[in-house]
Design an enzyme around this catalytic site. Structure first.
Site, PDB file in Angstrom:
ATOM      1  N   LYS A  81      -6.192   9.688  14.422  1.00 37.11           N
ATOM      2  CA  LYS A  81      -5.621  10.377  13.446  1.00 37.11           C
ATOM      3  C   LYS A  81      -5.772  11.914  13.821  1.00 37.11           C
ATOM      4  O   LYS A  81      -4.789  12.712  13.104  1.00 37.11           O
ATOM      5  CB  LYS A  81      -6.426  10.108  12.088  1.00 37.11           C
TER       6      LYS A  81
ATOM      7  N   THR B 129      -6.064   1.949  -2.603  1.00 44.38           N
ATOM      8  CA  THR B 129      -5.283   1.037  -2.095  1.00 44.38           C
ATOM      9  C   THR B 129      -6.034  -0.430  -1.777  1.00 44.38           C
ATOM     10  O   THR B 129      -7.436  -0.261  -2.054  1.00 44.38           O
ATOM     11  CB  THR B 129      -4.545   1.427  -0.792  1.00 44.38           C
TER      12      THR B 129
ATOM     13  N   TYR C 136     -10.478   5.502  14.922  1.00 45.33           N
ATOM     14  CA  TYR C 136      -9.695   5.873  13.799  1.00 45.33           C
ATOM     15  C   TYR C 136      -9.268   7.547  13.859  1.00 45.33           C
ATOM     16  O   TYR C 136      -8.334   7.993  14.080  1.00 45.33           O
ATOM     17  CB  TYR C 136     -10.148   5.485  12.651  1.00 45.33           C
TER      18      TYR C 136
ATOM     19  N   ASN D 295       4.030   5.422   9.092  1.00 47.89           N
ATOM     20  CA  ASN D 295       2.874   5.049   8.185  1.00 47.89           C
ATOM     21  C   ASN D 295       1.844   3.987   8.623  1.00 47.89           C
ATOM     22  O   ASN D 295       0.924   4.036   8.213  1.00 47.89           O
ATOM     23  CB  ASN D 295       3.490   4.909   6.720  1.00 47.89           C
TER      24      ASN D 295
ATOM     25  N   GLY E  67       1.028  -1.269   0.037  1.00 42.62           N
ATOM     26  CA  GLY E  67      -0.176   0.016  -0.105  1.00 42.62           C
ATOM     27  C   GLY E  67       0.648   1.446   0.028  1.00 42.62           C
ATOM     28  O   GLY E  67       1.831   1.335  -0.471  1.00 42.62           O
TER      29      GLY E  67
HETATM   30  N1  LIG Z   1      -5.696   4.118   2.015  1.00 42.69           N
HETATM   31  C1  LIG Z   1      -6.499   5.239   2.185  1.00 42.69           C
HETATM   32  O1  LIG Z   1      -7.028   5.751   1.399  1.00 42.69           O
HETATM   33  C2  LIG Z   1      -5.762   5.949   3.584  1.00 42.69           C
HETATM   34  C3  LIG Z   1      -6.566   7.239   3.712  1.00 42.69           C
HETATM   35  C4  LIG Z   1      -6.202   7.805   4.951  1.00 42.69           C
HETATM   36  C5  LIG Z   1      -4.983   7.452   5.630  1.00 42.69           C
HETATM   37  N2  LIG Z   1      -4.545   6.288   5.444  1.00 42.69           N
HETATM   38  C6  LIG Z   1      -3.248   5.982   6.309  1.00 42.69           C
HETATM   39  O2  LIG Z   1      -2.139   5.647   5.459  1.00 42.69           O
HETATM   40  C7  LIG Z   1      -1.566   4.562   6.305  1.00 42.69           C
HETATM   41  C8  LIG Z   1      -1.307   3.395   5.157  1.00 42.69           C
HETATM   42  O3  LIG Z   1      -2.541   2.938   4.624  1.00 42.69           O
HETATM   43  P1  LIG Z   1      -2.497   1.763   3.697  1.00 42.69           P
HETATM   44  O4  LIG Z   1      -4.024   2.176   2.894  1.00 42.69           O
HETATM   45  O5  LIG Z   1      -1.365   1.633   2.844  1.00 42.69           O
HETATM   46  O6  LIG Z   1      -3.008   0.515   4.460  1.00 42.69           O
HETATM   47  P2  LIG Z   1      -2.514  -0.996   4.549  1.00 42.69           P
HETATM   48  O7  LIG Z   1      -3.379  -1.824   5.374  1.00 42.69           O
HETATM   49  O8  LIG Z   1      -2.549  -1.198   3.068  1.00 42.69           O
HETATM   50  O9  LIG Z   1      -1.066  -0.990   4.958  1.00 42.69           O
HETATM   51  C9  LIG Z   1      -0.801  -0.774   6.532  1.00 42.69           C
HETATM   52  C10 LIG Z   1       0.555  -1.367   6.921  1.00 42.69           C
HETATM   53  O10 LIG Z   1       0.760  -1.119   8.475  1.00 42.69           O
HETATM   54  C11 LIG Z   1       1.105  -2.417   8.665  1.00 42.69           C
HETATM   55  N3  LIG Z   1       0.932  -2.641  10.259  1.00 42.69           N
HETATM   56  C12 LIG Z   1      -0.424  -2.484  10.661  1.00 42.69           C
HETATM   57  N4  LIG Z   1      -0.414  -2.705  12.278  1.00 42.69           N
HETATM   58  C13 LIG Z   1       1.153  -2.577  12.568  1.00 42.69           C
HETATM   59  C14 LIG Z   1       1.742  -2.741  13.692  1.00 42.69           C
HETATM   60  N5  LIG Z   1       1.190  -2.938  14.549  1.00 42.69           N
HETATM   61  N6  LIG Z   1       3.254  -2.864  13.404  1.00 42.69           N
HETATM   62  C15 LIG Z   1       3.895  -2.719  12.336  1.00 42.69           C
HETATM   63  N7  LIG Z   1       3.146  -2.681  11.025  1.00 42.69           N
HETATM   64  C16 LIG Z   1       1.822  -2.614  11.090  1.00 42.69           C
HETATM   65  C17 LIG Z   1       0.160  -3.381   8.073  1.00 42.69           C
HETATM   66  O11 LIG Z   1       0.781  -4.780   8.228  1.00 42.69           O
HETATM   67  C18 LIG Z   1       0.380  -2.825   6.645  1.00 42.69           C
HETATM   68  O12 LIG Z   1       1.286  -3.353   5.905  1.00 42.69           O
HETATM   69  C19 LIG Z   1      -2.241   4.225   7.425  1.00 42.69           C
HETATM   70  O13 LIG Z   1      -1.693   4.899   8.537  1.00 42.69           O
HETATM   71  C20 LIG Z   1      -3.718   4.601   7.004  1.00 42.69           C
HETATM   72  O14 LIG Z   1      -4.515   4.852   8.187  1.00 42.69           O
HETATM   73  C21 LIG Z   1      -4.793   5.588   4.118  1.00 42.69           C
END
Ligand SMILES: NC(=O)c1ccc[n+]([C@@H]2O[C@H](COP(=O)([O-])OP(=O)(O)OC[C@H]3O[C@@H](n4cnc5c(N)ncnc54)[C@H](O)[C@@H]3O)[C@@H](O)[C@H]2O)c1
Length: 473
Positions: A383, A414, A379, A314, A244
């Protein structure tokens, strides 16, 4: 994931059909394809309100791009632009900008620092109105102002705040062509610190960032930087890097020259190894909420690299339920992963002096943390807390010559957003000025901007990477 609607809408047949039906036809955004120092091609129209102070810095920065500097021949400040550009070693093209003139601009930059009262806001209309329809697709607009706290009068402070309303409204008007608009408040006396923010705002790196307000202050001067590989020689830790957005961050950091340490939970070790191998990085497989995680991470960074330059927090999870149905363990888990663990890791790195001079911390918040979201109290708490943490840490870290900033992504394509039901997903994806979802790379580019050693004057900022979503401010 792919956006089928956009593919059809941008096909030759789809274009006319969608336009006849009055449906949004999102343009394909220009994005940074490779490491490149040049940040702007095409014509950039530069203007200023009388008495503005940033033309010297603006033209000096633009002189380092391949863009052609233009000014409105009829503008009262045209000669100021010409003189400033001459000093920077660039010629200026004077253009008429009348209806009959067919010149097209890739970018517009307006220095509004000279506006000293609300009565002078007319300068915005005079500069932008004749040219706003003359922009190329994926254009860039930047307005520069003075922070309200540094204004000389109440009327000037009100006028500077007006710039926010202007940039946000303009962003909504020009977004359908993939054009973005940013407002940058620049502290008085700041010059070199403007390079990195202005380059970012004018480059394809800010493809999905629009209607954002950046604050640029003073920072410790930096020795020469290689703009095509700004992170050369830097060690960058990225949490949640196996997939992601985290994977994209790791890739962009490596493209910009960094040695990337990719971290994720042990269960994701296989994916993590693949990412690290592809970009020549290394791996830490640890759950960031484990009691010994901060020490394990600090030990690994100390042993392998003697410290770290950039930490990108992240890793994050969602566990959605309306509040009345939410179990306490989901509440705790989300806050611990998304917020508290970041504090613990930073505390350990700072206590052991492992975050080096001119270090960077970049946190990933979310639009939910700004606007709130149904079923996401846990969440949104985590955040919004990230934003509070960044704002509270900015001043104490500045004393150590370290900056901390955050990005707040909106709808990013993603696995997380692919799992949203079709109709909800389609609404989330289109409800922004660019009428499309962002790519993980877009978030990564904004983080790389904060992480750059040149972003010395950028501290305590939060920028949304959301294509100017209709939700929140
Ligand atoms: N995708 C979106 O549209 C979006 C929107 C707003 C914010 N975000 C934020 O962006 C960031 C990445 O999101 P994403 O969409 O790539 O999510 P994702 O679920 O694809 O990736 C998140 C990663 O964090 C890792 N992770 C989770 N818990 C963990 C822990 N305890 N220790 C170590 N690693 C851990 C997971 O294994 C995963 O690889 C996150 O913080 C998410 O909240 C995403």
């Amino acid at each position: 994931m792919s956006d089928r609607y956009q593919k059809i809408a941008t096909s030759p047949m789809g274009k006319s059909l969608f336009s006849a039906l009055g449906l949004p036809t999102p343009v394909t955004l220009d994005r940074q394809a490779k490491a490149e120092g040049d940040f702007l091609h095409g014509k950039v129209l530069v203007g200023a309100a009388s008495g503005s102070t940033l033309l010297g810095a603006v033209t000096r920065i633009l002189a380092n791009s391949s863009a052609e500097i233009c000014c409105q021949a009829s503008a009262a400040t045209a000669s100021d632009v010409v003189t400033a550009a001459e000093k920077a070693g660039k010629k200026t093209t004077q253009v008429s900008t009348g209806k009959e003139d067919s010149t097209r601009f890739k970018a517009l930059v307006f220095d509004a620092t000279g506006i000293s009262s609300t009565a002078e806001l007319r300068a915005l209309h005079d500069f932008f109105s004749p040219v706003v329809k003359k922009m190329e697709n994926s254009g860039r607009i930047v307005v520069l102002g003075t922070p309200m706290a540094e204004c000389d009068s109440v009327s000037q402070a009100a006028a500077m705040r007006s710039l926010e309303g202007f940039t946000r409204s303009l962003g909504k008007e020009v977004g359908k062509k993939g054009t973005t608009v940013q407002l940058v408040y620049v502290s008085k006396g700041v010059d070199a610190e403007l390079d990195s923010p202005l380059r970012f705002c004018l480059s394809p790196r800010s493809a999905y960032v629009s209607a954002q307000v950046l604050q640029v202050g003073t920072g410790k001067e930096n020795d020469g930087i290689d703009w095509s590989r700004p992170l050369d020689g830097k060690v960058v830790l990225v949490t949640g890097a196996s997939r992601g957005i985290g994977e994209a961050i790791a890739e962009v950091m490596a493209r910009d020259g960094a040695k990337v340490v990719c971290l994720d939970v042990p269960q994701a070790a296989a994916g993590l190894e693949k990412v690290a191998t592809r970009i020549g990085g290394s791996v830490i497989a640890v759950d960031i909420t484990a009691a010994d995680a901060p020490k394990a991470i600090a030990d690994a960074l100390e042993q392998e690299f003697g410290g770290v330059d950039v930490v990108v927090h992240n890793a994050g999870v969602t566990r959605d339920k309306t509040l009345g149905n939410m179990k306490a363990d989901w509440w705790d888990m989300v806050i611990d992963i998304n917020l508290s663990s970041e504090e613990r890791i930073n505390d350990e790195l700072l206590a052991r002096n492992l975050l080096r001079d001119n270090g960077r911390i970049v946190c990933v918040s979310s639009m939910s943390g700004i606007a709130g979201n149904f079923g996401q109290t846990n969440y949104a708490v985590s955040k919004a807390g990230v934003i509070g943490y960044v704002q509270a840490m900015a001043a104490p870290l500045a004393e150590k010559n370290i900056t901390i900033n955050a990005v707040a992504p909106g709808f990013i394509e993603t696995q997380m957003t692919a799992a949203i039901p079709l109709m909800t997903r389609e609404v989330g994806r289109r409800m922004n000025s660019l009428s499309q979802g962002g790519q993980p790379q877009d978030v990564a580019e904004a983080i790389a901007f904060f992480a750059s050693p040149a972003s010395v004057g950028v501290n305590g900022n939060v920028i949304r990477v959301c294509g100017q979503s209709l939700l929140g401010a």
